[in-house]
Scaffold this motif. Structure first.
Motif, PDB file in Angstrom:
ATOM      1  N   GLU A   1     -15.501 -26.789  24.791  1.00 45.19           N
ATOM      2  CA  GLU A   1     -16.266 -27.619  25.713  1.00 45.19           C
ATOM      3  C   GLU A   1     -16.473 -29.009  25.140  1.00 45.19           C
ATOM      4  O   GLU A   1     -16.498 -29.190  23.931  1.00 45.19           O
ATOM      5  CB  GLU A   1     -17.604 -26.953  26.041  1.00 45.19           C
ATOM      6  N   LEU A   2     -16.576 -29.995  26.041  1.00 47.70           N
ATOM      7  CA  LEU A   2     -16.863 -31.377  25.663  1.00 47.70           C
ATOM      8  C   LEU A   2     -18.353 -31.598  25.886  1.00 47.70           C
ATOM      9  O   LEU A   2     -18.865 -31.330  26.984  1.00 47.70           O
ATOM     10  CB  LEU A   2     -16.066 -32.358  26.512  1.00 47.70           C
ATOM     11  N   VAL A   3     -19.018 -32.075  24.856  1.00 49.48           N
ATOM     12  CA  VAL A   3     -20.469 -32.239  24.904  1.00 49.48           C
ATOM     13  C   VAL A   3     -20.811 -33.705  24.671  1.00 49.48           C
ATOM     14  O   VAL A   3     -20.328 -34.332  23.725  1.00 49.48           O
ATOM     15  CB  VAL A   3     -21.152 -31.360  23.835  1.00 49.48           C
ATOM     16  N   HIS A   4     -21.642 -34.243  25.577  1.00 48.03           N
ATOM     17  CA  HIS A   4     -22.098 -35.631  25.479  1.00 48.03           C
ATOM     18  C   HIS A   4     -23.600 -35.627  25.703  1.00 48.03           C
ATOM     19  O   HIS A   4     -24.087 -35.109  26.704  1.00 48.03           O
ATOM     20  CB  HIS A   4     -21.392 -36.487  26.533  1.00 48.03           C
TER      21      HIS A   4
ATOM     22  N   ALA B   1     -17.189 -22.937  22.406  1.00 47.51           N
ATOM     23  CA  ALA B   1     -18.278 -22.431  23.239  1.00 47.51           C
ATOM     24  C   ALA B   1     -18.860 -21.143  22.665  1.00 47.51           C
ATOM     25  O   ALA B   1     -20.023 -20.819  22.902  1.00 47.51           O
ATOM     26  CB  ALA B   1     -17.789 -22.200  24.662  1.00 47.51           C
ATOM     27  N   ALA B   2     -18.066 -20.426  21.886  1.00 42.26           N
ATOM     28  CA  ALA B   2     -18.513 -19.143  21.343  1.00 42.26           C
ATOM     29  C   ALA B   2     -19.634 -19.301  20.326  1.00 42.26           C
ATOM     30  O   ALA B   2     -20.616 -18.562  20.354  1.00 42.26           O
ATOM     31  CB  ALA B   2     -17.337 -18.403  20.711  1.00 42.26           C
ATOM     32  N   ASP B   3     -19.498 -20.278  19.422  1.00 42.21           N
ATOM     33  CA  ASP B   3     -20.499 -20.403  18.373  1.00 42.21           C
ATOM     34  C   ASP B   3     -21.032 -21.818  18.162  1.00 42.21           C
ATOM     35  O   ASP B   3     -21.839 -22.056  17.279  1.00 42.21           O
ATOM     36  CB  ASP B   3     -19.960 -19.855  17.050  1.00 42.21           C
ATOM     37  N   GLY B   4     -20.578 -22.780  18.971  1.00 39.23           N
ATOM     38  CA  GLY B   4     -21.103 -24.140  18.899  1.00 39.23           C
ATOM     39  C   GLY B   4     -20.601 -24.984  17.747  1.00 39.23           C
ATOM     40  O   GLY B   4     -21.103 -26.079  17.525  1.00 39.23           O
ATOM     41  N   VAL B   5     -19.598 -24.519  17.023  1.00 40.00           N
ATOM     42  CA  VAL B   5     -19.051 -25.287  15.908  1.00 40.00           C
ATOM     43  C   VAL B   5     -18.247 -26.462  16.455  1.00 40.00           C
ATOM     44  O   VAL B   5     -17.371 -26.284  17.302  1.00 40.00           O
ATOM     45  CB  VAL B   5     -18.173 -24.407  14.997  1.00 40.00           C
ATOM     46  N   VAL B   6     -18.559 -27.674  15.973  1.00 36.46           N
ATOM     47  CA  VAL B   6     -17.862 -28.882  16.420  1.00 36.46           C
ATOM     48  C   VAL B   6     -16.506 -28.950  15.727  1.00 36.46           C
ATOM     49  O   VAL B   6     -16.413 -28.899  14.507  1.00 36.46           O
ATOM     50  CB  VAL B   6     -18.697 -30.145  16.126  1.00 36.46           C
ATOM     51  N   LEU B   7     -15.452 -29.068  16.549  1.00 34.16           N
ATOM     52  CA  LEU B   7     -14.083 -29.108  16.040  1.00 34.16           C
ATOM     53  C   LEU B   7     -13.544 -30.532  15.917  1.00 34.16           C
ATOM     54  O   LEU B   7     -12.674 -30.808  15.106  1.00 34.16           O
ATOM     55  CB  LEU B   7     -13.174 -28.284  16.957  1.00 34.16           C
ATOM     56  N   ASP B   8     -14.043 -31.450  16.743  1.00 39.77           N
ATOM     57  CA  ASP B   8     -13.625 -32.850  16.705  1.00 39.77           C
ATOM     58  C   ASP B   8     -14.676 -33.684  17.419  1.00 39.77           C
ATOM     59  O   ASP B   8     -15.451 -33.162  18.227  1.00 39.77           O
ATOM     60  CB  ASP B   8     -12.256 -33.027  17.378  1.00 39.77           C
ATOM     61  N   ARG B   9     -14.689 -34.980  17.113  1.00 39.17           N
ATOM     62  CA  ARG B   9     -15.604 -35.917  17.771  1.00 39.17           C
ATOM     63  C   ARG B   9     -14.832 -37.153  18.192  1.00 39.17           C
ATOM     64  O   ARG B   9     -13.996 -37.647  17.447  1.00 39.17           O
ATOM     65  CB  ARG B   9     -16.720 -36.350  16.823  1.00 39.17           C
ATOM     66  N   LEU B  10     -15.161 -37.658  19.362  1.00 38.00           N
ATOM     67  CA  LEU B  10     -14.620 -38.924  19.840  1.00 38.00           C
ATOM     68  C   LEU B  10     -15.764 -39.918  19.894  1.00 38.00           C
ATOM     69  O   LEU B  10     -16.829 -39.608  20.428  1.00 38.00           O
ATOM     70  CB  LEU B  10     -14.041 -38.772  21.244  1.00 38.00           C
TER      71      LEU B  10
END
Length: 124
Positions: free
Chosen positions: A32-35, A75-84
């Motif tokens: 998921e993309l989170v802002h 989405a499963a555990d909320g671990v951030v994989l990348d940031r823009l």
């Protein structure tokens, strides 16, 4: 699940994020993309050799004046994989100009100190 996942950004072009996700599991995770602590979109995953191709179109709602950060996370555990990080707007012009002016002043100060040091030590 995310400890074994590694997302590598391939390209960001025309508002579309593309990356390559390597993960130990053959099952495609939900990304998921989170802002601003809100889920604004979900990535599409295509199975490819050695992982998944990640495709995400950035929604127009994330484009605003100032600095905007969009996190791609599991989405499963909320671990951030990348940031823009996106920078936009006229308000930034003054920030960049003042930073550049400050850097130029510091560079001139360093140049003068270096020249003085060379004169005092007789070095070229």
């Amino acid at each position: 699940m995310s400890q074994a996942m590694e997302l590598t950004r391939v390209e960001l072009k025309a508002g579309r994020y593309e990356g390559h996700l390597r993960n130990a599991s053959a099952q495609a995770p939900v990304i998921e993309l989170v802002h601003q602590d809100r889920v604004v979109a979900h990535a599409t995953l295509e199975t490819v050799e050695n992982g998944h191709r990640v495709i995400a179109d950035l929604p127009a709602s994330v484009l605003s004046d100032g600095v905007q950060v969009i996190a791609l996370r599991s989405a499963a555990d909320g671990v951030v994989l990348d940031r823009l990080t996106l920078l936009a707007g006229a308000g930034l012009d003054g920030d960049f100009r003042s930073e550049m002016a400050l850097m130029r002043e510091e560079l001139e100060l360093l140049k003068r100190a270096f020249r003085r040091h060379c004169l005092e030590t007789g070095a070229d």
